[in-house]
Design an enzyme around this catalytic site. Structure first.
Site, PDB file in Angstrom:
ATOM      1  N   GLU A 192      -5.648  12.197  25.465  1.00  0.00           N
ATOM      2  CA  GLU A 192      -4.517  12.293  24.548  1.00  0.00           C
ATOM      3  C   GLU A 192      -4.759  13.428  23.554  1.00  0.00           C
ATOM      4  O   GLU A 192      -5.892  13.740  23.202  1.00  0.00           O
ATOM      5  CB  GLU A 192      -4.342  10.969  23.797  1.00  0.00           C
ATOM      6  CG  GLU A 192      -3.838   9.883  24.728  1.00  0.00           C
ATOM      7  CD  GLU A 192      -3.652   8.530  24.049  1.00  0.00           C
ATOM      8  OE1 GLU A 192      -2.847   7.749  24.559  1.00  0.00           O
ATOM      9  OE2 GLU A 192      -4.303   8.256  23.036  1.00  0.00           O
ATOM     10  N   CYS A 246      -4.501  17.644  16.893  1.00  0.00           N
ATOM     11  CA  CYS A 246      -5.748  16.872  16.960  1.00  0.00           C
ATOM     12  C   CYS A 246      -6.183  16.818  18.425  1.00  0.00           C
ATOM     13  O   CYS A 246      -5.502  16.231  19.264  1.00  0.00           O
ATOM     14  CB  CYS A 246      -5.489  15.477  16.392  1.00  0.00           C
ATOM     15  SG  CYS A 246      -6.909  14.394  16.475  1.00  0.00           S
ATOM     16  N   CYS A 295     -15.976   8.275  25.054  1.00  0.00           N
ATOM     17  CA  CYS A 295     -17.072   8.715  24.188  1.00  0.00           C
ATOM     18  C   CYS A 295     -18.262   7.797  24.400  1.00  0.00           C
ATOM     19  O   CYS A 295     -18.099   6.578  24.492  1.00  0.00           O
ATOM     20  CB  CYS A 295     -16.644   8.681  22.725  1.00  0.00           C
ATOM     21  SG  CYS A 295     -17.951   9.231  21.599  1.00  0.00           S
ATOM     22  N   CYS A 344     -18.802   3.733  18.625  1.00  0.00           N
ATOM     23  CA  CYS A 344     -18.724   3.221  17.248  1.00  0.00           C
ATOM     24  C   CYS A 344     -17.835   1.974  17.258  1.00  0.00           C
ATOM     25  O   CYS A 344     -16.823   1.934  17.961  1.00  0.00           O
ATOM     26  CB  CYS A 344     -18.165   4.292  16.316  1.00  0.00           C
ATOM     27  SG  CYS A 344     -19.176   5.784  16.293  1.00  0.00           S
ATOM     28  N   CYS A 397     -13.837   2.104  16.747  1.00  0.00           N
ATOM     29  CA  CYS A 397     -13.091   3.201  17.377  1.00  0.00           C
ATOM     30  C   CYS A 397     -12.636   2.837  18.787  1.00  0.00           C
ATOM     31  O   CYS A 397     -13.446   2.422  19.626  1.00  0.00           O
ATOM     32  CB  CYS A 397     -13.987   4.438  17.405  1.00  0.00           C
ATOM     33  SG  CYS A 397     -13.300   5.809  18.349  1.00  0.00           S
ATOM     34  N   GLY A 412     -13.667  11.657  21.914  1.00  0.00           N
ATOM     35  CA  GLY A 412     -14.951  12.263  22.254  1.00  0.00           C
ATOM     36  C   GLY A 412     -15.737  12.797  21.083  1.00  0.00           C
ATOM     37  O   GLY A 412     -15.219  12.939  19.971  1.00  0.00           O
ATOM     38  N   GLU A 413     -17.015  13.046  21.324  1.00  0.00           N
ATOM     39  CA  GLU A 413     -17.907  13.611  20.309  1.00  0.00           C
ATOM     40  C   GLU A 413     -18.123  15.099  20.638  1.00  0.00           C
ATOM     41  O   GLU A 413     -18.849  15.431  21.585  1.00  0.00           O
ATOM     42  CB  GLU A 413     -19.234  12.833  20.314  1.00  0.00           C
ATOM     43  CG  GLU A 413     -20.355  13.467  19.518  1.00  0.00           C
ATOM     44  CD  GLU A 413     -19.959  13.972  18.129  1.00  0.00           C
ATOM     45  OE1 GLU A 413     -19.375  13.218  17.340  1.00  0.00           O
ATOM     46  OE2 GLU A 413     -20.240  15.159  17.835  1.00  0.00           O
ATOM     47  N   HIS A 462     -19.207   7.353   7.012  1.00  0.00           N
ATOM     48  CA  HIS A 462     -18.715   5.975   7.061  1.00  0.00           C
ATOM     49  C   HIS A 462     -19.576   4.925   6.362  1.00  0.00           C
ATOM     50  O   HIS A 462     -19.164   3.763   6.258  1.00  0.00           O
ATOM     51  CB  HIS A 462     -18.455   5.507   8.498  1.00  0.00           C
ATOM     52  CG  HIS A 462     -17.589   6.434   9.287  1.00  0.00           C
ATOM     53  ND1 HIS A 462     -16.540   7.122   8.741  1.00  0.00           N
ATOM     54  CD2 HIS A 462     -17.631   6.800  10.584  1.00  0.00           C
ATOM     55  CE1 HIS A 462     -15.970   7.876   9.671  1.00  0.00           C
ATOM     56  NE2 HIS A 462     -16.619   7.707  10.794  1.00  0.00           N
ATOM     57  N   CYS A 498      -6.001   8.473  13.813  1.00  0.00           N
ATOM     58  CA  CYS A 498      -7.432   8.617  14.078  1.00  0.00           C
ATOM     59  C   CYS A 498      -8.023   7.355  14.669  1.00  0.00           C
ATOM     60  O   CYS A 498      -7.830   6.275  14.145  1.00  0.00           O
ATOM     61  CB  CYS A 498      -8.173   8.864  12.774  1.00  0.00           C
ATOM     62  SG  CYS A 498      -8.191  10.550  12.322  1.00  0.00           S
TER      63      CYS A 498
HETATM   64  N1  SAH Z   1     -16.440  11.792  17.518  1.00  0.00           N
HETATM   65  C1  SAH Z   1     -16.051  12.539  16.388  1.00  0.00           C
HETATM   66  C2  SAH Z   1     -14.613  13.006  16.447  1.00  0.00           C
HETATM   67  C3  SAH Z   1     -13.570  12.002  16.904  1.00  0.00           C
HETATM   68  S1  SAH Z   1     -13.259  10.614  15.862  1.00  0.00           S
HETATM   69  C4  SAH Z   1     -16.288  11.748  15.110  1.00  0.00           C
HETATM   70  O1  SAH Z   1     -16.490  10.548  15.188  1.00  0.00           O
HETATM   71  O2  SAH Z   1     -16.296  12.377  14.054  1.00  0.00           O
HETATM   72  C5  SAH Z   1     -12.295  11.307  14.536  1.00  0.00           C
HETATM   73  C6  SAH Z   1     -12.254  10.445  13.267  1.00  0.00           C
HETATM   74  O3  SAH Z   1     -11.510   9.233  13.452  1.00  0.00           O
HETATM   75  C7  SAH Z   1     -13.639  10.018  12.810  1.00  0.00           C
HETATM   76  O4  SAH Z   1     -13.835  10.266  11.444  1.00  0.00           O
HETATM   77  C8  SAH Z   1     -13.594   8.561  13.123  1.00  0.00           C
HETATM   78  O5  SAH Z   1     -14.515   7.889  12.402  1.00  0.00           O
HETATM   79  C9  SAH Z   1     -12.174   8.177  12.803  1.00  0.00           C
HETATM   80  N2  SAH Z   1     -11.773   6.870  13.326  1.00  0.00           N
HETATM   81  C10 SAH Z   1     -12.203   6.298  14.473  1.00  0.00           C
HETATM   82  N3  SAH Z   1     -11.639   5.073  14.628  1.00  0.00           N
HETATM   83  C11 SAH Z   1     -10.831   4.866  13.555  1.00  0.00           C
HETATM   84  C12 SAH Z   1      -9.955   3.805  13.157  1.00  0.00           C
HETATM   85  N4  SAH Z   1      -9.789   2.735  13.914  1.00  0.00           N
HETATM   86  N5  SAH Z   1      -9.288   3.939  11.996  1.00  0.00           N
HETATM   87  C13 SAH Z   1      -9.426   5.059  11.255  1.00  0.00           C
HETATM   88  N6  SAH Z   1     -10.206   6.093  11.584  1.00  0.00           N
HETATM   89  C14 SAH Z   1     -10.914   6.010  12.725  1.00  0.00           C
HETATM   90 FE1  SF4 Z   2     -17.671   7.234  17.302  1.00  0.00          FE
HETATM   91 FE2  SF4 Z   2     -16.187   9.502  17.189  1.00  0.00          FE
HETATM   92 FE3  SF4 Z   2     -17.099   8.568  19.548  1.00  0.00          FE
HETATM   93 FE4  SF4 Z   2     -15.176   7.239  18.264  1.00  0.00          FE
HETATM   94  S1  SF4 Z   2     -15.018   9.285  19.105  1.00  0.00           S
HETATM   95  S2  SF4 Z   2     -17.004   6.354  19.267  1.00  0.00           S
HETATM   96  S3  SF4 Z   2     -15.764   7.560  16.124  1.00  0.00           S
HETATM   97  S4  SF4 Z   2     -18.335   9.287  17.829  1.00  0.00           S
END
Ligand code: SAH
Ligand code: SF4
Length: 375
Positions: free
Chosen positions: A91, A104, A111, A115, A118, A191-192, A247, A364
């Site tokens: 997406e 975005c 990923c 986390c 997420c 993704g990271e 976080h 996000c």
């Molecule tokens: N993997 C990278 C980039 C993708 S995530 C990273 O984690 O930075 C992009 C952002 O969305 C991150 O700051 C992540 O913590 C946030 N995010 C993930 N799940 C979320 C949720 N359920 N609500 C709000 N922000 C979220």
């Molecule tokens: Fe964590 Fe970013 Fe991967 Fe989601 S996309 S699992 S926030 S590292």
């Protein structure tokens, strides 16, 4: 299988052209067709000889991700579900701002870091995106934006499923966004990014090219949880601005919220951030998702201020976007505002991210290429 020309950097395209016995300026013409004019049909590349166009057609393709579904939110945010050549889905989300669009972008299918808050993390890692797949998201979005500007309801008419026409036909969205250009990129989709550094680096280098997509470095932000050894490499490349998903202000809490990412121990991460190369006045964005009752009280805010005292940082607070599959609650708005005020009162710049596209799961952390939900 034929080569996808969108996988070549500029110098690789030059080599490819000389391999075909062509002069280097051919690469320049081709590059402009591919990235600036968004042409996919060699037959329409009119300043290239017919003979070369035929040879290109025999050996190469120009393959974009296929638009499977387009969903527009009430606030004008548009989410694209894209199919890749091997049938995987990603997406990408187009967000209208006051005077431009921000896109975005995703860098991986799923990923590996998982986390706990997420949606993408719950998919696990399927694979890295190629350069063509990373930049293909921008081509799709620019085409869509060009369609808006021409006063159509969408850019990729033939790719739309019937219900989108209705979703997008609401003139209200058109009115809000007509004439805006896509100028900012954030790598905050699926993704990271730093775990797909090689392809991301090639993509970043390519998208700065003035004859191509032509994005300024200052308008690109890469978001990462921090990968050992990679921050210094990313910083040295100078290819984009850095946002770090922190976080939590302590190692213990971070390890609970993001167990795999927290293997990069917090003290080491902060030491790397303190040493990170920045331009005068530039700052590192620290992302902080506020999870209701978990990391959102004033004690956490104070610890965060202390933790960041040696880092040139600005904090971006993101209220958690709840979803039925994730084990957290949205934070109380009063606590969010109190958290923000505390940071500011201690001299740490902080902003609250205005969430867009929540009604279409485009905010996000909500991206997970949910193809099943379409059926
Ligand atoms: N993997 C990278 C980039 C993708 S995530 C990273 O984690 O930075 C992009 C952002 O969305 C991150 O700051 C992540 O913590 C946030 N995010 C993930 N799940 C979320 C949720 N359920 N609500 C709000 N922000 C979220
Ligand atoms: Fe964590 Fe970013 Fe991967 Fe989601 S996309 S699992 S926030 S590292």
């Amino acid at each position: 299988m034929k080569l996808n020309l969108l996988d070549f950097t500029y110098s690789e395209l030059e080599q490819f052209c000389s391999g075909l016995g062509e002069a280097p300026f051919r690469a320049r013409q081709l590059w402009q067709w591919l990235w600036q004019k968004r042409e996919r049909d060699f037959g329409r590349m009119t300043n290239i000889s017919k003979e070369l166009r035929e040879r290109l057609g025999q050996t190469a393709d120009v393959l974009w991700p296929e638009v499977v579904h387009v969903q527009a939110s009430r606030d004008g945010t548009t989410k694209f579900l894209l199919a890749l050549a091997d049938g995987q889905h990603i997406e990408t989300v187009l967000i209208p701002e006051k005077d431009h669009f921000t896109l975005c972008l995703s860098t991986q299918v799923g990923c590996a870091l998982g986390c706990t808050f997420c949606a993408t993390g719950r998919m696990g890692l399927v694979r890295n995106l190629t350069m063509a797949e990373i930049l293909g998201q921008i081509l799709v979005a620019r085409e869509h934006v060009a369609g808006l500007t021409q006063g159509q309801t969408q850019g990729q008419t033939q790719d739309q499923t019937p219900d989108q026409t209705q979703e997008l036909a609401t003139g209200q969205i058109l009115g809000q966004t007509q004439g805006l250009a896509l100028r900012n990129l954030v790598f905050m989709g699926m993704g990271e990014p730093l775990l797909n550094w090689e392809n991301l680096r090639r993509a970043l280098e390519s998208l700065h090219h003035p004859l191509g997509l032509d994005f300024s470095k200052r308008r690109i932000t890469v978001s990462t949880v921090g990968v050992p050894g990679m921050l210094s490499e990313f910083g040295a490349s100078g290819l984009a601005s850095l946002a770090v998903s922190l976080h939590a202000p302590t190692q213990d809490l971070r390890a609970r919220i993001m167990p795999r990412a927290a293997r990069f121990v917090l003290d080491d991460l902060i030491a790397e951030l303190a040493a990170y190369p920045l331009q005068p006045r530039q700052k590192i964005t620290i992302e902080y998702v506020l999870l209701g009752g978990v990391n959102d009280d004033l004690g956490h805010a104070r610890e965060l201020v202390r933790l960041l005292n040696k880092v040139k940082a600005k904090v971006n607070l993101i209220p958690f976007h709840p979803s039925s599959e994730l084990p957290y609650a949205a934070p109380d708005m009063n606590r969010v505002l109190a958290f923000e005020n505390l940071l500011k009162s201690k001299g740490l710049p902080a902003t609250l991210r205005k969430s867009k596209g929540q009604d279409i799961s485009a905010a996000c952390g909500q991206l997970r290429a949910d193809v099943a939900a379409l059926e």
